[in-house]
Design a protein around this motif. Structure first.
Motif, PDB file in Angstrom:
ATOM      1  N   ASP A 164       9.122  12.248-109.343  1.00  0.00           N
ATOM      2  CA  ASP A 164       8.686  12.701-110.674  1.00  0.00           C
ATOM      3  C   ASP A 164       9.770  13.557-111.312  1.00  0.00           C
ATOM      4  O   ASP A 164      10.181  13.321-112.455  1.00  0.00           O
ATOM      5  CB  ASP A 164       7.402  13.538-110.561  1.00  0.00           C
ATOM      6  CG  ASP A 164       6.160  12.691-110.351  1.00  0.00           C
ATOM      7  OD1 ASP A 164       6.223  11.466-110.563  1.00  0.00           O
ATOM      8  OD2 ASP A 164       5.121  13.267-109.966  1.00  0.00           O
ATOM      9  N   SER A 191       3.426  18.713-113.283  1.00  0.00           N
ATOM     10  CA  SER A 191       3.133  17.713-114.308  1.00  0.00           C
ATOM     11  C   SER A 191       3.399  18.205-115.721  1.00  0.00           C
ATOM     12  O   SER A 191       3.475  17.409-116.646  1.00  0.00           O
ATOM     13  CB  SER A 191       1.670  17.270-114.194  1.00  0.00           C
ATOM     14  OG  SER A 191       1.392  16.777-112.909  1.00  0.00           O
ATOM     15  N   ASP A 220       6.722  12.043-103.519  1.00  0.00           N
ATOM     16  CA  ASP A 220       6.263  11.547-104.814  1.00  0.00           C
ATOM     17  C   ASP A 220       6.673  12.503-105.933  1.00  0.00           C
ATOM     18  O   ASP A 220       7.165  12.079-106.990  1.00  0.00           O
ATOM     19  CB  ASP A 220       4.736  11.401-104.754  1.00  0.00           C
ATOM     20  CG  ASP A 220       4.166  10.751-105.996  1.00  0.00           C
ATOM     21  OD1 ASP A 220       4.599   9.630-106.321  1.00  0.00           O
ATOM     22  OD2 ASP A 220       3.295  11.371-106.637  1.00  0.00           O
ATOM     23  N   THR A 221       6.511  13.789-105.701  1.00  0.00           N
ATOM     24  CA  THR A 221       6.865  14.777-106.719  1.00  0.00           C
ATOM     25  C   THR A 221       8.374  14.802-106.958  1.00  0.00           C
ATOM     26  O   THR A 221       8.836  14.994-108.099  1.00  0.00           O
ATOM     27  CB  THR A 221       6.361  16.170-106.291  1.00  0.00           C
ATOM     28  OG1 THR A 221       4.942  16.126-106.147  1.00  0.00           O
ATOM     29  CG2 THR A 221       6.733  17.230-107.320  1.00  0.00           C
ATOM     30  N   ARG A 236      10.878  10.167-113.128  1.00  0.00           N
ATOM     31  CA  ARG A 236       9.714   9.736-113.909  1.00  0.00           C
ATOM     32  C   ARG A 236       9.320  10.737-114.984  1.00  0.00           C
ATOM     33  O   ARG A 236       8.953  10.353-116.094  1.00  0.00           O
ATOM     34  CB  ARG A 236       8.536   9.470-112.970  1.00  0.00           C
ATOM     35  CG  ARG A 236       8.736   8.219-112.110  1.00  0.00           C
ATOM     36  CD  ARG A 236       7.476   7.833-111.348  1.00  0.00           C
ATOM     37  NE  ARG A 236       7.076   8.828-110.388  1.00  0.00           N
ATOM     38  CZ  ARG A 236       7.043   8.660-109.064  1.00  0.00           C
ATOM     39  NH1 ARG A 236       7.383   7.496-108.535  1.00  0.00           N
ATOM     40  NH2 ARG A 236       6.654   9.631-108.262  1.00  0.00           N
ATOM     41  N   LEU A 237       9.379  12.021-114.673  1.00  0.00           N
ATOM     42  CA  LEU A 237       8.981  13.001-115.694  1.00  0.00           C
ATOM     43  C   LEU A 237       9.946  13.019-116.875  1.00  0.00           C
ATOM     44  O   LEU A 237       9.491  13.064-118.020  1.00  0.00           O
ATOM     45  CB  LEU A 237       8.846  14.398-115.074  1.00  0.00           C
ATOM     46  CG  LEU A 237       7.514  14.666-114.362  1.00  0.00           C
ATOM     47  CD1 LEU A 237       7.583  15.974-113.577  1.00  0.00           C
ATOM     48  CD2 LEU A 237       6.356  14.745-115.370  1.00  0.00           C
ATOM     49  N   GLY A 266      10.955  17.711-115.884  1.00  0.00           N
ATOM     50  CA  GLY A 266      11.886  17.220-114.864  1.00  0.00           C
ATOM     51  C   GLY A 266      13.297  17.639-115.226  1.00  0.00           C
ATOM     52  O   GLY A 266      13.516  18.339-116.211  1.00  0.00           O
ATOM     53  N   HIS A 284      -2.281  17.123-109.981  1.00  0.00           N
ATOM     54  CA  HIS A 284      -1.673  18.070-110.918  1.00  0.00           C
ATOM     55  C   HIS A 284      -1.679  19.502-110.385  1.00  0.00           C
ATOM     56  O   HIS A 284      -1.028  20.371-110.960  1.00  0.00           O
ATOM     57  CB  HIS A 284      -2.384  18.011-112.272  1.00  0.00           C
ATOM     58  CG  HIS A 284      -2.342  16.659-112.894  1.00  0.00           C
ATOM     59  ND1 HIS A 284      -1.168  15.985-113.110  1.00  0.00           N
ATOM     60  CD2 HIS A 284      -3.331  15.838-113.333  1.00  0.00           C
ATOM     61  CE1 HIS A 284      -1.429  14.803-113.657  1.00  0.00           C
ATOM     62  NE2 HIS A 284      -2.735  14.689-113.800  1.00  0.00           N
TER      63      HIS A 284
END
Lengths: 480, 480, 480
Positions: free
Chosen positions: A467, A417, A463-464, A471-472, A421, B109
């Motif tokens: 990201d 997080s 999901d990651t 998304r990130l 990315g 996270h």
């Protein structure tokens, strides 16, 4: 090898038979996500003019410093590869087909390098090439590529669609008129091709063009820069112009990452000295130490401005530009002679993070080319300061092995997080899809290993992956 | 994910199907060995008082700086996580359930971090949790954990048995009365919970409490510290008191590892200056350079004392404590704002190793958080000096990928025999079994790869695994 | 373990079942290629005299600093391992069988180290040993090895054939008479055993024997060295003598890699001071800074000479020799007390590469023991300067894990073509085949992974493996 040259669907995924199917599943889930390209150097004119590309050499070889350097290391010369000397004494090869032949003849030297992957992907996927480049195949490949780029759907804007690029950032001078971006906005592309303010030239008081560049920036901002205060005002004004044109970030490539601020009076004195330095007086000569101090001060000031206007501050220090002095003087910069140096971030970023690391309006994304600092400095800092994100592995590190090392070294202390990315950084437009594809494959492999080792569940990995791929980057550079 | 949350028996073992069964066999052979925990920070009062833990937040969240930092990086604040400001201006969240909810809501996270592994293991193995933490499951988990810690067999001493801890070291001030250790000895736990002398505060003449801390240490030793000589005597006396109470080691966390001794007169002069530094006289202000010189000198002196009394000297330098100045002033230390810096050991340790590196009474264990020095400096030195052992990968490096890198980088030059084996370093008591379990898994995986690559025989790997998990830590810290 | 001790054919190849068969195929294609050993330290006398080796301890233990250091770290002493003190106060163990027993008794300490692999290979392949060394097997092994080395086909020249060594370089003083090489030439071995000029002693004005060593070098060259200019002439003359004797390279082990030239007058002044420094005058004492400046200057001068005469310039800086001061004074150098230090190459090599990096006559091969610089500095520089090659992972890094890391870290920016291929560096003659075999296995494994991940085609991998094992070392050190 006589078989046709094809791309294996599992390329760059882990070899081991337990991990690969998991990696394939994760990769498949992100393979078609749009591309977010927030740190590129493709000229805005390409999109504004939308003119056809000229020839394979000018499209694929001449602007790619990764290619140039490797071929030079093996005995080619810049002129023979299409880069003439600035003084005209060594003119560039005039026949693009000859340039292309030299590249093809050196194909074996790219084994094991990311260029091999990027170029292979581009040649096969974009141009339908089915033969390995070599002296023997060079002419046929040249003709095939030339035929492709002569077609209308190979114009730059068409490629934006074909490459599935949702947004791409250009890199622009602080005095840029932004007219091309305005034209693109008029064509409905204003939020798809956005400018990035790169102020390095006007933050370096040792630059020979410092005074002129500052004046140009002031002129663009409508501010007569007669003082340090006016200089800061001009920078602030230009930041807002960039932001109004869709800009989301500024881009900083200082030699070192020091962010120590100076007392205002000292900063003003150094600024004044920088503005006089183009004169011939030895007393006005800016020293390297003065330039470094002013540069550090201005990184701090930039953070202060960013906390106000919310432009994301990208910092990627640590490159000795133009390492080969004579070649750089002859041929100019960006032809492969930039060499990294070791960096220290913990002390260097402390003033900036002390002041703005918890500021809700500030975001900084730090890229590095010095792998030593991943686990030791960048991940621990990004893992606690809300304002900081670790960028993607940069430049020489935008490669399969280095991207893996980055995930393995930075994730455990930073977490996903606190990363930007994937972010590409290239002038080679046709390599952008290949770069994002490679990053998605490497990330899928890393996440698959976590799943195979029962350190992450598959739904979390999928999901990651989204990201990291999409998304990130969007969130890290979000318009605010 | 709808399936029940369980721990896979092969978690953190290598994925590849050739290596995994070997790793499983090696791991199984060491999984149940007792825990030797010689470098922890669990408060001795917990064992002396043996009071029940209060609530899930105070047990699992508030004392764990790994958790705090990650949640802060994502927008939480220390007060909302149960850490109030020292001045009372920002009081801590008073509802432990709210703190717990915030942790659970941020669970994603921690993907890819060691916290994920440790916490998952603790929640499932210790508390029987069967659902992934999330906003939705937070309350149920809270109730389940609270119910567990209300039971008598969850008292600290009972957990020593449950966790299979053979010996655990606490960390204690040099002026510690050691009364709690005396009480534990009275309860038959004197050789199971042992003190560790951490003299950092009385070795740093720049510490604002230096003079007071030295006087307290003198008082504990029954020595009136009116001179540098008396200061050394007080330290020697306290070392013997710690040793008599079961202590086996001292613990040193200097900023840098320099061990250069000073002439006695210079050391005495700096000591005197340090003792006066709490006065307001600017002339008595200790400079950073003076403090560094004195600190280096005292590391050398500590080695001399250790050669005499055989207490093991643990050194783990290289952390910028309290990197965020304002947060540290507000909330105190140890909440996640400590950031590593680059280190140099080859020159720094040379004076100490020159003098004591072959001394039969001396042993030093060196930990680091700067991975660069594994293959370059620490392994080569530990691989020749009989007195030196390389410690376990420390702090941010106490993680699956970093532990693997440590084995891969340090083993080839140091050999296993010159390592301390696994050493944990935590205030989070419930994470201790998980940390040792993870280390055993990673070591099993590394050894299994050596076996699978025919670089080690299986019987040797099994023997080495027991060394790393149990015999080496015991031997490295042996009572002598 | 009761089974016979044998070497698995797949040892040191990757474990995963997809990659291993590919690695085996690649390895098999290069396993029997001749050995090119251009950076060794086997004494030329061994080949010139061709006398039988004395006993197992003198052949395998006493000259191997990797062995000595590890056993010392575990409590042995140099005298007990056959190395007596220079002053006679601590005589060497006189019974070679006792030395051998001590080595065998410590066998377990080599687990996970490259020594384990090299020694195991040598014992099984060269001597037919079928039992693991231990206290119990020591005597039988001793007798078995002694019997082997008493045979005529175990003489040094016979081993050149048996080991399939095409060419081996020795390391020689700049004042070497080269008489042994002349004798070897007379025996038809002149192009198989070649000299290497190692001028460190006459480039260090702080060396206590500097003046004497310079005079000896002048005498060998027939030049009376009464000035800096004559000193340079003598070096040039000796380089040509070495070249005439088959030499292909010079070898440089400075503490740091700085290559900054001095003005001639400054260099001459420092040279003169160095020549006087053996006198007792304090005014003539050379400072460390002066020695470093002169050393850097002479690296630059060496590059200039190399550009003229085409001797390859090997540079491997960064070792603190004789780290344990007392042991080094007692026992001399090269017994395991050399410890690496961190290095900086980007700035340090710039003067040399600026001047000669594109010179067609110049070639430099840079080795390092500091892994940090692979991806950050060495690979980027080698990847653009035609004159530079990255050497093999050196010394402590000549090991399975470190060689893998080197491939993974350096290849992507340097490419294979800018590397030297495998280069060994040892006094332990019997370990040379094992070292080359290990390197070929590790490279096969790395290349196999590229193939398994579809980043390289198999035919390319096979071709590259032959480059790394044989063609690149030959080409990098080619006679010109």
């Amino acid at each position: 090898m006589t078989a046709a040259w094809t791309l294996h669907p599992d390329r760059a995924l882990p070899a081991d038979p337990v991990t690969r199917p998991i990696a394939r599943e994760i990769y498949t889930s992100v393979a078609r996500l749009p591309i977010v390209s927030m740190h590129g150097h493709v000229p805005v004119e390409w999109f504004a003019d939308n003119a056809p590309f000229v020839d394979p050499a000018q499209l694929l070889v001449v602007p790619d410093h990764y290619l140039l350097r490797m071929l030079v290391s093996q005995g080619e010369t810049l002129p023979r590869l299409g880069v003439g000397s600035l003084d005209g004494s060594q003119p560039a090869e005039s026949d693009p087909r000859e340039i292309w032949r030299r590249f093809c003849a050196g194909w074996q030297h790219f084994r094991g390098t990311p260029t091999r992957f990027w170029m292979e992907t581009a040649l096969v996927e974009i141009f339908g090439v089915a033969e390995r480049p070599s002296a023997a195949t060079a002419d046929a490949l040249y003709d095939q590529i030339q035929a492709a780029i002569d077609l209308p759907d190979f114009r730059p804007r068409a490629l934006l669609d074909r490459f599935n690029i949702e947004i791409i950032a250009t890199t622009d001078h602080p005095w840029a008129s932004l007219e091309h971006h305005a034209a693109l906005a008029g064509a409905g592309l204003g939020s798809r091709v956005v400018p990035t303010l790169r102020p390095d030239a006007v933050l370096s008081i040792q630059s020979p063009t410092f005074a002129a560049d500052v004046q140009r920036t002031g002129a663009a901002a409508g501010i007569d820069v007669t003082s340090y205060a006016a200089y800061l005002d001009a920078l602030r004004a230009q930041r807002l112009r960039f932001k109004a044109a869709g800009g989301r970030a500024t881009d900083h490539g200082p030699y070192l990452p020091d962010t120590t601020p100076l007392p205002d009076a000292d900063a003003a004195r150094l600024f004044d000295k920088g503005m006089r330095s183009s004169t011939d007086s030895a007393a006005d000569r800016v020293t390297a130490g003065e330039a470094a101090s002013f540069g550090a001060h201005m990184l701090f000031q930039t953070a202060a401005m960013a906390a106000d206007d919310h432009l994301v501050m990208q910092i990627h220090p640590g490159v000795q530009r133009g390492h080969a002095t004579a070649q750089t003087a002859l041929f100019g910069s960006d032809h492969g002679y930039d060499i990294p140096v070791a960096l220290e971030f913990t002390r260097a970023l402390r003033p900036m993070l002390d002041a703005f690391g918890h500021h809700p309006g500030f975001r900084t994304i730090v890229f590095t080319i010095d792998e030593d600092v991943y686990s030791r400095e960048l991940a621990p800092m990004a893992g606690v300061y809300p304002a900081m994100r670790v960028g993607a592995p940069w430049w020489f590190l935008d490669s399969p092995e280095a991207m893996r090392r980055f995930r393995e070294s930075a994730t455990e202390s930073a977490g996903f997080s606190n990363m930007s990315g994937f972010v590409d950084d290239t002038r080679a437009f046709c390599s952008i899809p290949a770069r994002h594809d490679l990053a998605r494959r490497i990330d899928a492999g890393y996440l698959a290993r976590l799943v195979a080792e029962h350190r992450l569940d598959l739904d979390e990995a999928v999901d990651t992956a989204a990201d990291l791929a999409y998304r990130l980057p969007l969130a890290a550079y979000e318009a605010r």
